[in-house]
Design a protein around this motif. Structure first.
Motif, mmCIF file in Angstrom:
data_model
loop_
_atom_site.group_PDB
_atom_site.id
_atom_site.type_symbol
_atom_site.label_atom_id
_atom_site.label_comp_id
_atom_site.label_asym_id
_atom_site.label_seq_id
_atom_site.Cartn_x
_atom_site.Cartn_y
_atom_site.Cartn_z
ATOM 1 N N THR A 261 2.442 -1.430 7.470
ATOM 2 C CA THR A 261 3.734 -1.187 6.825
ATOM 3 C C THR A 261 4.270 -2.500 6.257
ATOM 4 N N SER A 262 4.378 -2.588 4.947
ATOM 5 C CA SER A 262 4.823 -3.822 4.289
ATOM 6 C C SER A 262 6.342 -3.905 4.313
ATOM 7 N N ASP A 263 6.852 -5.026 4.824
ATOM 8 C CA ASP A 263 8.308 -5.201 4.891
ATOM 9 C C ASP A 263 8.773 -6.393 4.054
ATOM 10 N N CYS A 264 7.918 -6.861 3.149
ATOM 11 C CA CYS A 264 8.252 -8.066 2.381
ATOM 12 C C CYS A 264 8.232 -7.834 0.879
ATOM 13 N N LEU A 265 8.008 -6.600 0.443
ATOM 14 C CA LEU A 265 7.778 -6.336 -0.980
ATOM 15 C C LEU A 265 8.950 -6.761 -1.865
ATOM 16 N N ASN A 266 10.153 -6.526 -1.408
ATOM 17 C CA ASN A 266 11.332 -6.858 -2.216
ATOM 18 C C ASN A 266 11.554 -8.363 -2.346
ATOM 19 N N ASP A 267 10.935 -9.151 -1.486
ATOM 20 C CA ASP A 267 11.147 -10.596 -1.496
ATOM 21 C C ASP A 267 10.058 -11.354 -2.251
ATOM 22 N N LEU A 268 8.988 -10.675 -2.620
ATOM 23 C CA LEU A 268 7.859 -11.378 -3.238
ATOM 24 C C LEU A 268 8.207 -11.930 -4.609
ATOM 25 N N LYS A 269 7.775 -13.161 -4.842
ATOM 26 C CA LYS A 269 8.010 -13.829 -6.130
ATOM 27 C C LYS A 269 6.794 -14.682 -6.457
ATOM 28 N N PRO A 270 6.608 -15.060 -7.717
ATOM 29 C CA PRO A 270 5.446 -15.875 -8.088
ATOM 30 C C PRO A 270 5.344 -17.141 -7.241
ATOM 31 N N GLY A 271 4.122 -17.418 -6.814
ATOM 32 C CA GLY A 271 3.871 -18.603 -5.984
ATOM 33 C C GLY A 271 3.817 -18.313 -4.505
ATOM 34 N N ASP A 272 4.279 -17.123 -4.087
ATOM 35 C CA ASP A 272 4.224 -16.772 -2.666
ATOM 36 C C ASP A 272 2.780 -16.533 -2.236
ATOM 37 N N HIS A 273 2.479 -16.924 -1.010
ATOM 38 C CA HIS A 273 1.153 -16.700 -0.434
ATOM 39 C C HIS A 273 1.208 -15.449 0.440
ATOM 40 N N ILE A 274 0.216 -14.591 0.278
ATOM 41 C CA ILE A 274 0.216 -13.330 1.015
ATOM 42 C C ILE A 274 -1.191 -13.008 1.526
ATOM 43 N N GLU A 275 -1.231 -12.055 2.440
ATOM 44 C CA GLU A 275 -2.485 -11.416 2.838
ATOM 45 C C GLU A 275 -2.328 -9.928 2.569
ATOM 46 N N ILE A 276 -3.366 -9.308 2.045
ATOM 47 C CA ILE A 276 -3.311 -7.883 1.752
ATOM 48 C C ILE A 276 -4.537 -7.192 2.337
ATOM 49 N N GLN A 277 -4.323 -6.007 2.866
ATOM 50 C CA GLN A 277 -5.440 -5.215 3.373
ATOM 51 C C GLN A 277 -6.307 -4.724 2.208
ATOM 52 N N TRP A 278 -7.609 -4.738 2.437
ATOM 53 C CA TRP A 278 -8.532 -4.185 1.443
ATOM 54 C C TRP A 278 -9.748 -3.613 2.155
ATOM 55 N N ARG A 279 -10.230 -2.483 1.685
ATOM 56 C CA ARG A 279 -11.451 -1.907 2.235
ATOM 57 C C ARG A 279 -12.292 -1.312 1.104
ATOM 58 N N ARG A 280 -13.584 -1.322 1.333
ATOM 59 C CA ARG A 280 -14.527 -0.901 0.291
ATOM 60 C C ARG A 280 -14.435 0.593 0.021
ATOM 61 N N SER A 281 -14.261 1.376 1.058
ATOM 62 C CA SER A 281 -14.123 2.830 0.912
ATOM 63 C C SER A 281 -13.245 3.343 2.045
ATOM 64 N N LYS A 282 -12.944 4.620 2.000
ATOM 65 C CA LYS A 282 -12.058 5.208 2.993
ATOM 66 C C LYS A 282 -12.647 5.145 4.407
ATOM 67 N N GLU A 283 -13.984 5.084 4.514
ATOM 68 C CA GLU A 283 -14.618 5.067 5.822
ATOM 69 C C GLU A 283 -14.617 3.677 6.450
ATOM 70 N N PHE A 284 -14.443 2.642 5.643
ATOM 71 C CA PHE A 284 -14.507 1.269 6.142
ATOM 72 C C PHE A 284 -13.167 0.860 6.762
ATOM 73 N N PRO A 285 -13.183 -0.103 7.679
ATOM 74 C CA PRO A 285 -11.925 -0.665 8.180
ATOM 75 C C PRO A 285 -11.352 -1.647 7.165
ATOM 76 N N TYR A 286 -10.073 -1.909 7.283
ATOM 77 C CA TYR A 286 -9.445 -2.915 6.429
ATOM 78 C C TYR A 286 -9.830 -4.324 6.889
ATOM 79 N N GLY A 287 -9.899 -5.212 5.901
ATOM 80 C CA GLY A 287 -9.913 -6.638 6.178
ATOM 81 C C GLY A 287 -8.685 -7.248 5.533
#
Length: 373
Positions: A261-287
């Motif tokens: 659950t992302s709680d920082c979306l409204n605060d994001l601005k250019p230059g901010d450093h973030i981590e985002i979940q990503w997975r290859r397919s629906k069966e894979f876990p997020y990294g």
């Protein structure tokens, strides 16, 4: 009473220096011999020369000095400065020292110093579940106990060895499995697989550059490295020889298959450093993947004119990839962000903003030597 008063009046400086001396002797293997095996005076013998048969009468030996005769503060200072190996050896002297040496407050310091960076809330929860599901009070086979050093290399005993000064007829006292000492020894032996996250999995495979994935870790004390078990959906499920600098405790309590659950979306601005979940397919876990918030396509990047932070969409840049690469950039909706993507490009999930300088610095240390295509 008079001698005890003199001991207490020596002051904290004396006890600090004295405890350092005792700890150094103990670490050299001479401590137990010098304090627990040598009497203060040799017994004197009385011989009656007028008798046909010489009758030898030994006077009662004076009581040997004991570490327990020290003031409470001095004894505590000594125990606090012992290493985990020292505490384990000291605990084998007598039942009183055994109880003191496995105290939580002594082991909490050692647990934090060695394991604090890689042990998080998920690992503690896993340990509690491990305890609750165990059918036996001892998690290790007592038959394999071969002293402290042997158990340190292979396995650490949960059922504590019998103190040297206790009768052999007395039963062995078991180490409580819910103690901090038990957790430390389980981690050290590699018998407890704990959840943590691994940077750049599969030895820096190009497909996982600047990512961090959940895994089950086991420690190898001989090599001071770890073994990782990843999700069975990945190409490689086991990785060997992982060093400490590639591990971290999970920063959020979100399982690998659950959208964060992302709680920082409204605060994001250019230059901010973030981590985002990503997975290859629906069966894979997020990294978790490192990215930086970029400017909108029509924005020239000038701080005085930039209105990107007020736009409903947010541009995320993965600068480890070359410009023009399909992995270089993605766009998410600030107002209604959910998992977005497809089977060709993968699926992007929740976002966490990096606010700590050490987190950002860690990602920069992992930066590849050359840009990835």
């Amino acid at each position: 009473m008079r001698s005890e008063g003199r001991m207490l009046s020596l002051g904290p400086r004396f006890w600090g220096e004295f405890s350092s001396f005792l700890v150094s002797w103990f670490n050299k293997g001479r401590f137990v011999v010098s304090l627990f095996q040598v009497p203060m005076k040799m017994p004197r013998k009385k011989v009656n020369l007028g008798s046909r048969v010489q009758e030898i009468v030994e006077e009662e030996e004076e009581e040997e000095p004991s570490l327990l005769d020290l003031p409470e503060l001095a004894l505590e200072r000594i125990l606090e400065r012992l290493s985990p190996a020292g505490l384990c050896s000291m605990a084998g002297v007598c039942s009183s020292l055994r109880d003191r040496c496995r105290s939580d407050h002594l082991w909490e310091k050692h647990l934090k110093q060695k394991w604090g960076r890689v042990i998080g809330e998920s690992a503690y929860k896993e340990w509690q579940w491990h305890i609750a599901s165990s059918k036996r009070p001892s998690l290790l086979d007592k038959r394999n106990q071969k002293g402290f050093m042997g158990s340190l290399i292979s396995m650490w005993p949960f059922c504590w060895f019998k103190p040297k000064c206790e009768s052999r007829s007395k039963p062995t006292t078991c180490l409580p499995v819910d103690s901090i000492m038990a957790l430390y020894l389980s981690l050290e032996s590699g018998k407890f697989w704990f959840p943590a996250q691994v940077y750049n999995r599969e030895n820096g495979h190009v497909g996982f550059m600047l990512s961090c994935y959940d895994a089950q870790l086991s420690y190898d004390s001989k090599t001071d490295t770890f073994q990782a078990r990843y999700s069975p959906f990945a190409r490689q499920t086991i990785e060997q020889s992982i060093h400490w600098e590639r591990l971290r405790a999970p920063p959020v309590d979100t399982p690998a298959h659950v959208l964060h659950t992302s709680d920082c979306l409204n605060d994001l601005k250019p230059g901010d450093h973030i981590e985002i979940q990503w997975r290859r397919s629906k069966e894979f876990p997020y990294g978790w993947w490192y990215a930086v918030v970029g400017h909108q396509e029509l924005c020239d990047g000038n701080e005085n004119r930039c209105r990107c932070r007020h736009n409903d969409t947010v541009v995320l840049e993965f600068r480890q990839y070359t410009p023009g690469s399909r992995w270089r950039q993605t766009i998410i909706n600030r107002k209604d962000h959910r998992e977005v993507g497809n089977e060709a490009d993968g699926f992007y999930g929740g976002i966490r903003k990096l606010c700590k300088a050490e987190e950002i610095s860690k990602w920069k240390q992992l930066w590849p030597n050359q840009i990835v295509d």
